[in-house]
Design an enzyme around this catalytic site. Sequence first.
Site, short mmCIF file in Angstrom:
data_model
loop_
_atom_site.label_atom_id
_atom_site.label_comp_id
_atom_site.label_asym_id
_atom_site.label_seq_id
_atom_site.Cartn_x
_atom_site.Cartn_y
_atom_site.Cartn_z
N SER A 135 5.82 -1.57 -2.54
CA SER A 135 5.66 -2.45 -3.70
C SER A 135 4.87 -1.78 -4.82
O SER A 135 3.74 -2.15 -5.12
CB SER A 135 5.00 -3.76 -3.29
OG SER A 135 5.02 -4.69 -4.35
N GLY A 150 0.85 -1.19 0.00
CA GLY A 150 0.00 0.00 0.00
C GLY A 150 0.88 1.23 0.00
O GLY A 150 2.11 1.14 0.06
N ALA A 153 -0.08 3.94 4.98
CA ALA A 153 -1.39 3.28 4.91
C ALA A 153 -1.61 2.34 6.08
O ALA A 153 -2.74 1.96 6.38
CB ALA A 153 -1.54 2.52 3.59
N GLY A 154 -0.52 1.95 6.75
CA GLY A 154 -0.62 1.04 7.90
C GLY A 154 -0.01 -0.32 7.65
O GLY A 154 -0.25 -1.26 8.42
N LYS A 155 0.78 -0.45 6.60
CA LYS A 155 1.38 -1.74 6.26
C LYS A 155 2.23 -2.30 7.40
O LYS A 155 2.10 -3.47 7.76
CB LYS A 155 2.27 -1.62 5.01
CG LYS A 155 1.60 -1.09 3.79
CD LYS A 155 2.58 -0.83 2.67
CE LYS A 155 3.66 0.16 2.98
NZ LYS A 155 3.22 1.52 3.28
#
Length: 171
Positions: free
Chosen positions: A89, A15, A19-21
Amino acid sequence: MTAAAEPGYVFWITGLPAAGKTSIGRLLFASLRVSYPNSVFLDGDVLRGVFEHDLGYTIEDRRRCARRYARLGAMLAAQGLHVVVATVSMFEDVRRWNRQNLARYLEVYVRAPLELRRGRDPETYAGRDVPGVDLEMEVPSDPHLVVDNDGSTSLAAIVATICRRAGMTRR
């Protein structure tokens, strides 16, 4: 001669920045470790340091980093480890390589609104060359899961969904 280990899962948590990955990845790793002690957590930001920051932030350097992370995850999973990878990614070709080459692969695309991401990491979003703002991020075309990390669902509930999707419940 011993039999080869059953391949582990690679959980590819992707993300945009903030985003909180990493938060989801850390909690997923902690949850897996309870029943699956053969689990490891790889964070994209930390991996840059492991590789001595030898690559910059050009598009090609970012692509090389992503390929490294994918191949490291593949190598560890081939040894029977469950690998949680938290990384931006940006490139569909890397995620496609994962889908084609990893026997047990679960791609999770984490979404969060821009204003929320800016609030979580104002330093990154004040800079230049931010994926999703200044640089195009190729949105995953076929993730196994899409989760909205906008505060409406707890991280624990998100992780439980990921584990259920992988068929990995506490033993």
